[in-house]
Scaffold this motif. Structure first.
Motif, PDB file in Angstrom:
ATOM      1  N   ARG A  65       0.825  -1.208   0.000  1.00 50.59           N
ATOM      2  CA  ARG A  65       0.000   0.000   0.000  1.00 50.59           C
ATOM      3  C   ARG A  65       0.860   1.259   0.000  1.00 50.59           C
ATOM      4  O   ARG A  65       0.522   2.261  -0.647  1.00 50.59           O
ATOM      5  CB  ARG A  65      -0.928  -0.011   1.213  1.00 50.59           C
ATOM      6  CG  ARG A  65      -1.970  -1.122   1.141  1.00 50.59           C
ATOM      7  CD  ARG A  65      -2.720  -1.263   2.433  1.00 50.59           C
ATOM      8  NE  ARG A  65      -3.768  -2.276   2.340  1.00 50.59           N
ATOM      9  CZ  ARG A  65      -4.476  -2.732   3.356  1.00 50.59           C
ATOM     10  NH1 ARG A  65      -4.235  -2.262   4.574  1.00 50.59           N
ATOM     11  NH2 ARG A  65      -5.411  -3.646   3.186  1.00 50.59           N
ATOM     12  N   LEU A  66       1.983   1.193   0.732  1.00 57.04           N
ATOM     13  CA  LEU A  66       2.869   2.352   0.791  1.00 57.04           C
ATOM     14  C   LEU A  66       3.453   2.665  -0.575  1.00 57.04           C
ATOM     15  O   LEU A  66       3.419   3.815  -1.029  1.00 57.04           O
ATOM     16  CB  LEU A  66       3.985   2.102   1.809  1.00 57.04           C
ATOM     17  CG  LEU A  66       5.093   3.159   1.858  1.00 57.04           C
ATOM     18  CD1 LEU A  66       4.522   4.518   2.243  1.00 57.04           C
ATOM     19  CD2 LEU A  66       6.188   2.739   2.834  1.00 57.04           C
ATOM     20  N   GLN A  67       3.985   1.644  -1.264  1.00 56.66           N
ATOM     21  CA  GLN A  67       4.621   1.917  -2.545  1.00 56.66           C
ATOM     22  C   GLN A  67       3.606   2.361  -3.588  1.00 56.66           C
ATOM     23  O   GLN A  67       3.926   3.140  -4.487  1.00 56.66           O
ATOM     24  CB  GLN A  67       5.436   0.702  -3.020  1.00 56.66           C
ATOM     25  CG  GLN A  67       4.647  -0.553  -3.325  1.00 56.66           C
ATOM     26  CD  GLN A  67       4.227  -0.653  -4.783  1.00 56.66           C
ATOM     27  OE1 GLN A  67       4.577   0.209  -5.579  1.00 56.66           O
ATOM     28  NE2 GLN A  67       3.491  -1.703  -5.114  1.00 56.66           N
ATOM     29  N   ILE A  72       1.730   6.952  -6.930  1.00 55.50           N
ATOM     30  CA  ILE A  72       0.716   7.939  -7.311  1.00 55.50           C
ATOM     31  C   ILE A  72       1.220   9.352  -7.034  1.00 55.50           C
ATOM     32  O   ILE A  72       1.008  10.283  -7.823  1.00 55.50           O
ATOM     33  CB  ILE A  72      -0.593   7.677  -6.549  1.00 55.50           C
ATOM     34  CG1 ILE A  72      -1.206   6.349  -7.013  1.00 55.50           C
ATOM     35  CG2 ILE A  72      -1.576   8.821  -6.751  1.00 55.50           C
ATOM     36  CD1 ILE A  72      -2.418   5.923  -6.212  1.00 55.50           C
ATOM     37  N   ARG A  73       1.912   9.498  -5.920  1.00 53.51           N
ATOM     38  CA  ARG A  73       2.444  10.826  -5.565  1.00 53.51           C
ATOM     39  C   ARG A  73       3.444  11.304  -6.610  1.00 53.51           C
ATOM     40  O   ARG A  73       3.417  12.476  -7.017  1.00 53.51           O
ATOM     41  CB  ARG A  73       3.107  10.743  -4.190  1.00 53.51           C
ATOM     42  CG  ARG A  73       3.675  12.064  -3.711  1.00 53.51           C
ATOM     43  CD  ARG A  73       4.310  11.906  -2.351  1.00 53.51           C
ATOM     44  NE  ARG A  73       4.932  13.137  -1.899  1.00 53.51           N
ATOM     45  CZ  ARG A  73       5.606  13.262  -0.782  1.00 53.51           C
ATOM     46  NH1 ARG A  73       5.735  12.229   0.023  1.00 53.51           N
ATOM     47  NH2 ARG A  73       6.148  14.416  -0.437  1.00 53.51           N
ATOM     48  N   LEU A  78       4.717  14.697 -11.432  1.00 55.35           N
ATOM     49  CA  LEU A  78       5.181  14.818 -12.814  1.00 55.35           C
ATOM     50  C   LEU A  78       4.118  15.474 -13.686  1.00 55.35           C
ATOM     51  O   LEU A  78       4.425  16.288 -14.565  1.00 55.35           O
ATOM     52  CB  LEU A  78       5.541  13.444 -13.369  1.00 55.35           C
ATOM     53  CG  LEU A  78       6.804  12.788 -12.810  1.00 55.35           C
ATOM     54  CD1 LEU A  78       6.983  11.388 -13.389  1.00 55.35           C
ATOM     55  CD2 LEU A  78       8.035  13.639 -13.104  1.00 55.35           C
ATOM     56  N   ALA A  79       2.859  15.104 -13.443  1.00 55.04           N
ATOM     57  CA  ALA A  79       1.776  15.654 -14.260  1.00 55.04           C
ATOM     58  C   ALA A  79       1.644  17.159 -14.063  1.00 55.04           C
ATOM     59  O   ALA A  79       1.401  17.900 -15.026  1.00 55.04           O
ATOM     60  CB  ALA A  79       0.463  14.962 -13.921  1.00 55.04           C
ATOM     61  N   GLN A 112      13.983   9.370  -5.359  1.00 54.82           N
ATOM     62  CA  GLN A 112      15.004   9.487  -4.316  1.00 54.82           C
ATOM     63  C   GLN A 112      14.469  10.253  -3.117  1.00 54.82           C
ATOM     64  O   GLN A 112      14.809   9.971  -1.961  1.00 54.82           O
ATOM     65  CB  GLN A 112      16.236  10.197  -4.891  1.00 54.82           C
ATOM     66  CG  GLN A 112      17.403  10.316  -3.923  1.00 54.82           C
ATOM     67  CD  GLN A 112      18.026   8.967  -3.603  1.00 54.82           C
ATOM     68  OE1 GLN A 112      17.920   8.027  -4.398  1.00 54.82           O
ATOM     69  NE2 GLN A 112      18.690   8.862  -2.451  1.00 54.82           N
ATOM     70  N   LYS A 113      13.600  11.197  -3.361  1.00 54.69           N
ATOM     71  CA  LYS A 113      13.062  12.039  -2.297  1.00 54.69           C
ATOM     72  C   LYS A 113      12.025  11.302  -1.455  1.00 54.69           C
ATOM     73  O   LYS A 113      12.057  11.359  -0.214  1.00 54.69           O
ATOM     74  CB  LYS A 113      12.447  13.299  -2.900  1.00 54.69           C
ATOM     75  CG  LYS A 113      11.842  14.235  -1.871  1.00 54.69           C
ATOM     76  CD  LYS A 113      11.252  15.458  -2.553  1.00 54.69           C
ATOM     77  CE  LYS A 113      10.608  16.391  -1.523  1.00 54.69           C
ATOM     78  NZ  LYS A 113      10.014  17.593  -2.181  1.00 54.69           N
ATOM     79  N   VAL A 114      11.095  10.596  -2.094  1.00 54.41           N
ATOM     80  CA  VAL A 114       9.990   9.976  -1.351  1.00 54.41           C
ATOM     81  C   VAL A 114      10.251   8.522  -0.980  1.00 54.41           C
ATOM     82  O   VAL A 114       9.573   7.963  -0.110  1.00 54.41           O
ATOM     83  CB  VAL A 114       8.673  10.074  -2.157  1.00 54.41           C
ATOM     84  CG1 VAL A 114       8.360  11.509  -2.509  1.00 54.41           C
ATOM     85  CG2 VAL A 114       8.726   9.200  -3.415  1.00 54.41           C
TER      86      VAL A 114
END
Length: 217
Positions: A65-67, A72-73, A78-79, A112-114
């Motif tokens: 669920r986390l990944q 989605i984030r 990017l969108a 890398q950030k999330v």
């Protein structure tokens, strides 16, 4: 909107992979069976495997669920950062290869950030642990009714990763598991029987288990 998923501590792993399905029932039904099994036969090796499988399964579900949320984030980020130019302008401007390369670079930066890749790798590691327990289960004989219940609990729980469990043989296996659990609960409610009926009878006549009653002539 702020997302706190990037603060989740994840183990550093190198293996990749993706879970086939995240649609599982983790509402505590398995936990109730685990609790009952532990009370009855804590030393059965199959019960130990059930405890280990439950931990790996829970971790795989959480990481799955986390990944998904992290993916989605990243896609949403990017969108929102895409240029407003239409398709015709995009084709006449920067070459497609450069556009894809730039998009991949931004994906990697957000990853890398999330921590999306780390979450995905940790999920794959948890799934692998589940599979190893299933392999060990096939080679581990149950030593009690609780052990049989534990084995079936793992099998039914593992089948949830396959998706649809409404077809044969899963409803039948779930029925067998429910029957065994009911029988186990029923036997736990029965009063304890004497260890040796002969010993019990002998105590009423003033004899011991090692003595024989006199024969009638």
């Amino acid at each position: 909107m702020a997302d706190s998923d990037n603060t989740t501590a994840l183990p550093f792993v190198t293996q990749g992979g993706r879970r086939k399905s995240c649609v599982v029932d983790d509402d505590g039904a398995v936990g109730d069976i685990v609790k009952a099994v532990r009370l009855r036969a804590p030393l059965d090796p199959c019960v130990v495997l059930l405890q280990e499988w439950e931990q790996a399964h829970h971790m795989a579900v959480v990481l799955c669920r986390l990944q998904q949320r992290l993916e989605i984030r990243i896609r949403n980020a990017l969108a929102t950062s895409e240029p407003d130019a239409g398709p015709e302008d995009a084709r006449q401007g920067t070459p497609q290869a450069a556009v894809l390369s730039d998009r991949q670079t931004r994906w990697n930066e957000l990853d890398q950030k999330v921590g999306y890749s780390r979450a995905r790798a940790a999920e794959a590691q948890a799934v692998e642990a589940e599979e190893e327990i299933l392999d060990a289960l096939a080679a581990t004989p149950a030593q009690s009714l609780a052990g049989v219940i534990a084995k079936l609990t793992i099998i039914v729980g593992g089948a949830e990763n396959l998706g649809d469990t409404s077809a044969f043989p899963w409803p039948q296996i779930q029925s067998v598991l429910a029957d065994l659990q009911a029988l186990s609960d029923r036997s736990a409610e029965l009063p304890p029987r004497p260890a040796d009926d002969r010993l019990h009878a002998g105590s009423e006549r003033g004899t011991t288990a090692g003595e024989s009653l006199p024969r009638r002539s």
